[in-house]
Design an enzyme around this catalytic site. Structure first.
Site, PDB file in Angstrom:
ATOM      1  N   CYS A 121     -26.448   2.382  38.771  1.00  0.00           N
ATOM      2  CA  CYS A 121     -25.704   3.201  39.726  1.00  0.00           C
ATOM      3  C   CYS A 121     -24.542   3.920  39.034  1.00  0.00           C
ATOM      4  CB  CYS A 121     -25.168   2.320  40.859  1.00  0.00           C
ATOM      5  SG  CYS A 121     -26.452   1.766  42.003  1.00  0.00           S
ATOM      6  N   CYS A 202     -28.419   6.185  42.401  1.00  0.00           N
ATOM      7  CA  CYS A 202     -27.619   5.469  43.395  1.00  0.00           C
ATOM      8  C   CYS A 202     -26.134   5.596  43.046  1.00  0.00           C
ATOM      9  CB  CYS A 202     -28.025   3.996  43.485  1.00  0.00           C
ATOM     10  SG  CYS A 202     -27.911   3.078  41.927  1.00  0.00           S
TER      11      CYS A 202
END
Length: 282
Positions: A121, A202
């Protein structure tokens, strides 16, 4: 009565003539065979489809396998379970002996599944019209990953390939450009890989755009505009940060308040992404 001289036999001359005849026959047979083989090679070449882009990269298998092993060993040791030979075979099966204008997403699906891996992420970096700059950046700053910094992108970067229905099934002389046919092996591959890269993103994602591009920094027809934006998941991605890069001393065709950036902002906010933009000079 004086002795007669010995009569000369004819066999040496006969043997010599026979040898010459045999040699001539051998030469004729060799010439015929050479003609047949040459004609066969020419026929294969003549039947090979001709296109306007460069052909398949020479030693494609060695290049792909070498990059795969290098990536797993040096860049991502955590991917040690990846089978590079299976990945190569899956890529090969996607295009060999196929018409290069009839490639589908399904052809590449097994490859995508074999080569996929998680993207941490806040590390996804998308780009458009900033190829050299963005990869100089990720080479020195390992906090971000572009598609070309993933296993699939690393293997395929600046490499070309396409098949042909005729033997040997791979066209090393020419491959179709996107303008010749949309469903060619390279275009379909990068669309699939881009889709997968966007789906894996993400957290906060970054996008590097070219603020000095005359046609505008954001283009809805680009890979980023047509594929990656629509495959970002609002449930996984919290915000999109735009890095608008300008050439030092060059034209600044667009600012963060420019027309195409406003269009991009509207698309992202409509999909519930937070949006920020900052300008930089390169």
């Amino acid at each position: 009565r004086p002795a007669m001289p010995p009569r000369r036999t004819k066999w040496p001359r006969t043997a010599l003539l026979g040898g010459i005849a045999a040699l001539l026959v051998s030469l004729v047979v060799a010439a015929v065979l050479a003609s047949v083989l040459t004609r066969g090679k020419q026929e294969v070449g003549a039947h090979m489809l001709k296109w306007r882009d460069r052909g398949t990269t020479r030693s494609l298998q060695e290049v792909m396998l070498g990059r795969c092993y290098s990536y797993v060993a040096a860049r991502q040791p955590a991917l040690g379970d990846k089978d590079c030979l299976k990945i190569w075979e899956s890529l090969k099966q996607a295009f060999v002996y196929k018409n290069p204008c009839n490639i589908t997403a399904e052809d590449y699906q097994p490859l995508m599944e074999l080569a996929s891996h998680p993207i941490p992420c806040n590390k996804s970096l998308f780009w458009s019209k900033t190829n050299d700059l963005v990869h100089r950046y990720t080479k020195s700053n390992h906090n971000f990953l572009t598609l070309e910094d993933t296993l699939l992108g690393y293997m395929a970067d600046r490499v070309s390939w396409c098949g042909d229905p005729s033997a040997p099934g791979i066209n090393y002389e020419s491959c179709p450009k996107r303008t010749e046919c949309e469903s060619n092996p390279i275009s379909v591959f990068w669309k699939m890989a881009s889709k997968m890269f966007a789906e894996a993103a993400c957290g906060v994602v970054q996008v590097m755009l070219n603020g000095s591009a005359e046609a505008g920094a954001f283009r809805s027809s680009s890979i980023f505009g047509s594929i990656e934006i629509s495959n970002l998941n609002p449930d996984k991605v919290s915000a999109v940060q735009i890095w608008l890069m300008h050439d030092i001393g060059g034209p600044q065709s667009e600012s963060c308040s420019g027309h195409s950036i406003k269009m991009l902002k509207g698309i992202l906010e409509e999909r519930n992404f937070k949006f920020t933009c900052e300008e930089n000079h390169r």
